[in-house]
Design a protein around this motif. Sequence first.
Motif, PDB file in Angstrom:
ATOM      1  N   HIS A 122       0.923  -1.086   0.113  1.00  0.00           N
ATOM      2  CA  HIS A 122       0.052  -0.013   0.021  1.00  0.00           C
ATOM      3  C   HIS A 122       1.000   1.195   0.041  1.00  0.00           C
ATOM      4  O   HIS A 122       1.712   1.572   0.905  1.00  0.00           O
ATOM      5  N   ALA A 128      -6.764   2.901   4.976  1.00  0.00           N
ATOM      6  CA  ALA A 128      -6.372   1.298   5.072  1.00  0.00           C
ATOM      7  C   ALA A 128      -7.333   0.605   4.341  1.00  0.00           C
ATOM      8  O   ALA A 128      -8.570   0.835   4.043  1.00  0.00           O
ATOM      9  N   VAL A 129      -6.900  -0.552   3.649  1.00  0.00           N
ATOM     10  CA  VAL A 129      -7.762  -1.488   2.657  1.00  0.00           C
ATOM     11  C   VAL A 129      -7.558  -2.868   2.980  1.00  0.00           C
ATOM     12  O   VAL A 129      -6.649  -3.266   3.691  1.00  0.00           O
ATOM     13  N   ASP A 130      -8.524  -3.428   2.380  1.00  0.00           N
ATOM     14  CA  ASP A 130      -8.369  -5.154   2.359  1.00  0.00           C
ATOM     15  C   ASP A 130      -8.326  -5.301   0.926  1.00  0.00           C
ATOM     16  O   ASP A 130      -8.774  -4.650   0.078  1.00  0.00           O
ATOM     17  N   ARG A 132      -9.219  -8.396  -1.621  1.00  0.00           N
ATOM     18  CA  ARG A 132      -9.765  -9.711  -2.143  1.00  0.00           C
ATOM     19  C   ARG A 132      -9.285 -10.167  -3.390  1.00  0.00           C
ATOM     20  O   ARG A 132      -9.053  -9.674  -4.193  1.00  0.00           O
ATOM     21  N   PRO A 137     -11.747 -11.652   1.236  1.00  0.00           N
ATOM     22  CA  PRO A 137     -10.407 -11.298   1.813  1.00  0.00           C
ATOM     23  C   PRO A 137      -9.384 -12.124   1.925  1.00  0.00           C
ATOM     24  O   PRO A 137      -9.458 -13.242   2.722  1.00  0.00           O
ATOM     25  N   THR A 140      -5.830  -8.307   4.999  1.00  0.00           N
ATOM     26  CA  THR A 140      -6.985  -7.086   5.599  1.00  0.00           C
ATOM     27  C   THR A 140      -6.055  -6.117   6.350  1.00  0.00           C
ATOM     28  O   THR A 140      -4.991  -6.331   7.010  1.00  0.00           O
ATOM     29  N   GLY A 141      -6.763  -4.728   6.353  1.00  0.00           N
ATOM     30  CA  GLY A 141      -6.096  -3.771   7.515  1.00  0.00           C
ATOM     31  C   GLY A 141      -4.653  -3.238   6.876  1.00  0.00           C
ATOM     32  O   GLY A 141      -4.013  -2.932   7.842  1.00  0.00           O
ATOM     33  N   LEU A 142      -4.511  -3.184   5.634  1.00  0.00           N
ATOM     34  CA  LEU A 142      -3.102  -2.758   5.184  1.00  0.00           C
ATOM     35  C   LEU A 142      -3.279  -1.259   4.969  1.00  0.00           C
ATOM     36  O   LEU A 142      -4.255  -0.823   4.380  1.00  0.00           O
ATOM     37  N   SER A 143      -2.558  -0.661   5.548  1.00  0.00           N
ATOM     38  CA  SER A 143      -2.325   0.751   5.470  1.00  0.00           C
ATOM     39  C   SER A 143      -0.964   1.145   5.152  1.00  0.00           C
ATOM     40  O   SER A 143       0.106   0.478   4.846  1.00  0.00           O
ATOM     41  N   ALA A 164     -10.979  -0.832   4.041  1.00  0.00           N
ATOM     42  CA  ALA A 164     -10.719  -1.850   5.097  1.00  0.00           C
ATOM     43  C   ALA A 164     -12.109  -1.935   5.995  1.00  0.00           C
ATOM     44  O   ALA A 164     -12.913  -1.049   6.244  1.00  0.00           O
ATOM     45  N   GLY A 165     -12.617  -3.322   5.775  1.00  0.00           N
ATOM     46  CA  GLY A 165     -13.956  -3.671   6.833  1.00  0.00           C
ATOM     47  C   GLY A 165     -15.115  -3.341   6.002  1.00  0.00           C
ATOM     48  O   GLY A 165     -16.379  -3.585   6.669  1.00  0.00           O
TER      49      GLY A 165
END
Length: 255
Positions: A122, A128-130, A132, A137, A140-143, A164-165
Amino acid sequence: MAAAGTASAATGSATVSVLHGVPDLAVDVYANGSELVPDFAPGTLTDPQQLPAGSYDLAVYPAGADPATTQPAIRADDVQVPVGADVTVVAHLDAAGAPTLTPFVNTPADLAAGQAELTVRHVAAAPAVDVRAGGQPVLTGLSNPGEASATVPAGTVSADVVLAGTDQVALGPAEVSLEEGAETIVYAWGSAQAANLALATQVVRGGGSAPGGVPAGEAGLAEGGWPAWTAGAGALAVGGALALTLSARRSRAAA
């Protein structure tokens, strides 16, 4: 990419690639005062090159600028490149939208037959992203400027990036080919606010890497055009020591 200036004394070499992930600015990249990559376009990933291991002062200038009279747009001093490492240096936007340099050490995993490694980095001015694959997924929770990896079956998967989420798609979907026994690295770069997010990919095998860049606006991954990059170059300088270590900043998950 030509070999740059003289690195500090070190025995051996390292494999170095450079990714340009700052939108709307062609640049020249210098290492230790010598031009390393001229007229470097956004979304481009250089061929991997063997450079002497050691310490490098890196500077990024607008393409064609005279380093003797121009302040660098991005600068990082004392970047340590270890002997035998496979490194990708990324010029990108940080989470707040300021240009910066981040080095990543590429470390393909030992994989079983039929397996591939998917790594996502990232490097975009975005939340933050997930990530897929096939709608499920996998990371997850990548910043920014993080990375994460997962071992997955080799083959072609439909991948997208969501906030994210949530199920809100930020990038993709895109078809990603995952080569058996190799690490396929996907970079999310650009700016969410400017609506120019894009992907670039790199494949790293045991003996080297085969890169490929995907500029914004191709493969249906970008929305809208690139805005002007208007901040003053002097205010964008990033100083201080930026050290590489052989421990990659990542989390691993088995799919």
